[in-house]
Design a protein around this motif. Structure first.
Motif, PDB file in Angstrom:
ATOM      1  N   HIS A  83      -7.323  -1.139   8.031  1.00 26.84           N
ATOM      2  CA  HIS A  83      -6.102  -0.370   7.775  1.00 26.84           C
ATOM      3  C   HIS A  83      -5.802  -0.366   6.285  1.00 26.84           C
ATOM      4  O   HIS A  83      -5.997  -1.360   5.598  1.00 26.84           O
ATOM      5  N   VAL A  84      -5.326   0.776   5.797  1.00 29.80           N
ATOM      6  CA  VAL A  84      -4.925   0.921   4.405  1.00 29.80           C
ATOM      7  C   VAL A  84      -3.427   1.176   4.412  1.00 29.80           C
ATOM      8  O   VAL A  84      -2.951   2.098   5.078  1.00 29.80           O
ATOM      9  N   LEU A  85      -2.694   0.345   3.686  1.00 28.20           N
ATOM     10  CA  LEU A  85      -1.241   0.466   3.650  1.00 28.20           C
ATOM     11  C   LEU A  85      -0.762   0.855   2.255  1.00 28.20           C
ATOM     12  O   LEU A  85      -1.286   0.368   1.254  1.00 28.20           O
ATOM     13  N   ALA A  86       0.248   1.709   2.216  1.00 27.60           N
ATOM     14  CA  ALA A  86       0.958   2.011   0.974  1.00 27.60           C
ATOM     15  C   ALA A  86       2.255   1.207   1.032  1.00 27.60           C
ATOM     16  O   ALA A  86       3.054   1.381   1.954  1.00 27.60           O
ATOM     17  N   VAL A  87       2.429   0.316   0.090  1.00 26.50           N
ATOM     18  CA  VAL A  87       3.598  -0.553   0.069  1.00 26.50           C
ATOM     19  C   VAL A  87       4.475  -0.145  -1.105  1.00 26.50           C
ATOM     20  O   VAL A  87       4.027  -0.156  -2.253  1.00 26.50           O
ATOM     21  N   GLU A  88       5.714   0.225  -0.810  1.00 27.98           N
ATOM     22  CA  GLU A  88       6.671   0.599  -1.854  1.00 27.98           C
ATOM     23  C   GLU A  88       7.542  -0.611  -2.150  1.00 27.98           C
ATOM     24  O   GLU A  88       8.077  -1.239  -1.234  1.00 27.98           O
ATOM     25  N   ILE A  89       7.634  -0.944  -3.454  1.00 27.32           N
ATOM     26  CA  ILE A  89       8.488  -2.062  -3.856  1.00 27.32           C
ATOM     27  C   ILE A  89       9.554  -1.548  -4.812  1.00 27.32           C
ATOM     28  O   ILE A  89       9.438  -0.467  -5.385  1.00 27.32           O
ATOM     29  N   THR A  90      10.589  -2.348  -4.989  1.00 28.09           N
ATOM     30  CA  THR A  90      11.683  -1.969  -5.882  1.00 28.09           C
ATOM     31  C   THR A  90      11.224  -2.026  -7.333  1.00 28.09           C
ATOM     32  O   THR A  90      10.328  -2.803  -7.690  1.00 28.09           O
ATOM     33  N   ARG A  91      11.847  -1.214  -8.154  1.00 30.03           N
ATOM     34  CA  ARG A  91      11.556  -1.268  -9.587  1.00 30.03           C
ATOM     35  C   ARG A  91      11.922  -2.641 -10.159  1.00 30.03           C
ATOM     36  O   ARG A  91      11.127  -3.233 -10.900  1.00 30.03           O
ATOM     37  N   PRO A  92      13.105  -3.209  -9.814  1.00 31.09           N
ATOM     38  CA  PRO A  92      13.405  -4.554 -10.326  1.00 31.09           C
ATOM     39  C   PRO A  92      12.366  -5.592  -9.893  1.00 31.09           C
ATOM     40  O   PRO A  92      12.038  -6.494 -10.661  1.00 31.09           O
ATOM     41  N   GLY A  93      11.820  -5.452  -8.689  1.00 26.82           N
ATOM     42  CA  GLY A  93      10.790  -6.381  -8.234  1.00 26.82           C
ATOM     43  C   GLY A  93       9.523  -6.247  -9.052  1.00 26.82           C
ATOM     44  O   GLY A  93       8.930  -7.248  -9.482  1.00 26.82           O
ATOM     45  N   CYS A  94       9.096  -5.018  -9.286  1.00 27.79           N
ATOM     46  CA  CYS A  94       7.902  -4.773 -10.096  1.00 27.79           C
ATOM     47  C   CYS A  94       8.103  -5.334 -11.493  1.00 27.79           C
ATOM     48  O   CYS A  94       7.226  -6.021 -12.031  1.00 27.79           O
ATOM     49  N   GLU A  95       9.246  -5.065 -12.073  1.00 29.24           N
ATOM     50  CA  GLU A  95       9.504  -5.526 -13.437  1.00 29.24           C
ATOM     51  C   GLU A  95       9.646  -7.038 -13.512  1.00 29.24           C
ATOM     52  O   GLU A  95       9.227  -7.650 -14.491  1.00 29.24           O
ATOM     53  N   TRP A 113      11.353  -7.517  -2.403  1.00 28.42           N
ATOM     54  CA  TRP A 113      10.899  -6.359  -3.160  1.00 28.42           C
ATOM     55  C   TRP A 113      10.399  -5.205  -2.300  1.00 28.42           C
ATOM     56  O   TRP A 113      10.512  -4.052  -2.691  1.00 28.42           O
ATOM     57  N   ILE A 114       9.819  -5.481  -1.148  1.00 27.43           N
ATOM     58  CA  ILE A 114       9.265  -4.409  -0.313  1.00 27.43           C
ATOM     59  C   ILE A 114      10.390  -3.585   0.289  1.00 27.43           C
ATOM     60  O   ILE A 114      11.313  -4.121   0.905  1.00 27.43           O
ATOM     61  N   VAL A 115      10.315  -2.267   0.104  1.00 28.75           N
ATOM     62  CA  VAL A 115      11.310  -1.362   0.694  1.00 28.75           C
ATOM     63  C   VAL A 115      10.678  -0.383   1.677  1.00 28.75           C
ATOM     64  O   VAL A 115      11.388   0.330   2.378  1.00 28.75           O
ATOM     65  N   GLY A 116       9.354  -0.341   1.735  1.00 32.88           N
ATOM     66  CA  GLY A 116       8.695   0.545   2.679  1.00 32.88           C
ATOM     67  C   GLY A 116       7.216   0.256   2.781  1.00 32.88           C
ATOM     68  O   GLY A 116       6.575  -0.124   1.799  1.00 32.88           O
ATOM     69  N   ILE A 117       6.693   0.404   3.990  1.00 32.46           N
ATOM     70  CA  ILE A 117       5.261   0.244   4.240  1.00 32.46           C
ATOM     71  C   ILE A 117       4.821   1.419   5.103  1.00 32.46           C
ATOM     72  O   ILE A 117       5.409   1.672   6.152  1.00 32.46           O
ATOM     73  N   ILE A 118       3.805   2.127   4.633  1.00 32.51           N
ATOM     74  CA  ILE A 118       3.294   3.294   5.358  1.00 32.51           C
ATOM     75  C   ILE A 118       1.798   3.089   5.592  1.00 32.51           C
ATOM     76  O   ILE A 118       1.056   2.758   4.666  1.00 32.51           O
TER      77      ILE A 118
END
Length: 168
Positions: free
Chosen positions: A13-25, A92-97
């Protein structure tokens, strides 16, 4: 792709994980280069101490096209460990697709000789503006574009996510 197009055993499985900008920074702000750089560290000992104490490691890797030809930019590999993993998972994770189907379509186009069609199928990347402090910390030239990429789980309790720069 880092995951073998979703075909390796245990990595189907390949997942796209969206994280918050503050988390990335936050991750980037608490990172250390995975290699010694005499322009950034006074000594190997200072770098080794910083590396031991950092929950995040970064390195710039050569980028390749879908057919593995060299490209004129690099990808930032970000490895999370320790408390950064907990923050990633819990804050930090806000979405997983699940993008396994998309990866399979792109793989099929590449294997069928339609790399241009595969490139058109890729999700659009957007420039991620970095502060000069963060750019300097991760070894990225100020003023160059940085495009965050996908997030990919790895073995051993760490997590990598990639970004791309036009730097040589």
């Amino acid at each position: 792709m880092h995951d073998g197009w979703g075909t390796k055993p245990g990595q189907e499985h390949v997942l796209a994980v969206e994280i918050t900008r503050p988390g990335c920074e936050r991750a980037l702000a608490h990172s250390c280069l995975s290699h010694f750089d005499r322009d950034r560290h006074a000594s190997r000992e200072e770098w080794a101490r910083e590396l031991r104490n950092s929950p995040v490691r970064v390195q710039w890797d050569p980028e390749r096209s879908l057919s593995l030809a060299p490209l004129p930019h690099r990808s930032l590999q970000v490895g999370l460990g320790g408390e950064a993993v907990s923050r990633y998972v819990d804050e930090w994770i806000v979405g997983i697709i699940d993008v396994t189907g998309l990866a399979n379509r792109i793989r099929g186009l590449v294997r069928g000789g339609d790399e241009a069609g595969a490139v058109r199928t890729l999700p659009e990347e957007q420039v991620y503006p970095l502060t000069s402090d963060l750019a300097q910390l991760i070894g990225h030239p100020v003023g160059e574009d940085w495009r965050p990429g996908r997030s990919l789980p790895t073995s051993g309790g760490s997590t990598n996510f990639t970004g791309r720069s036009t730097m040589e």
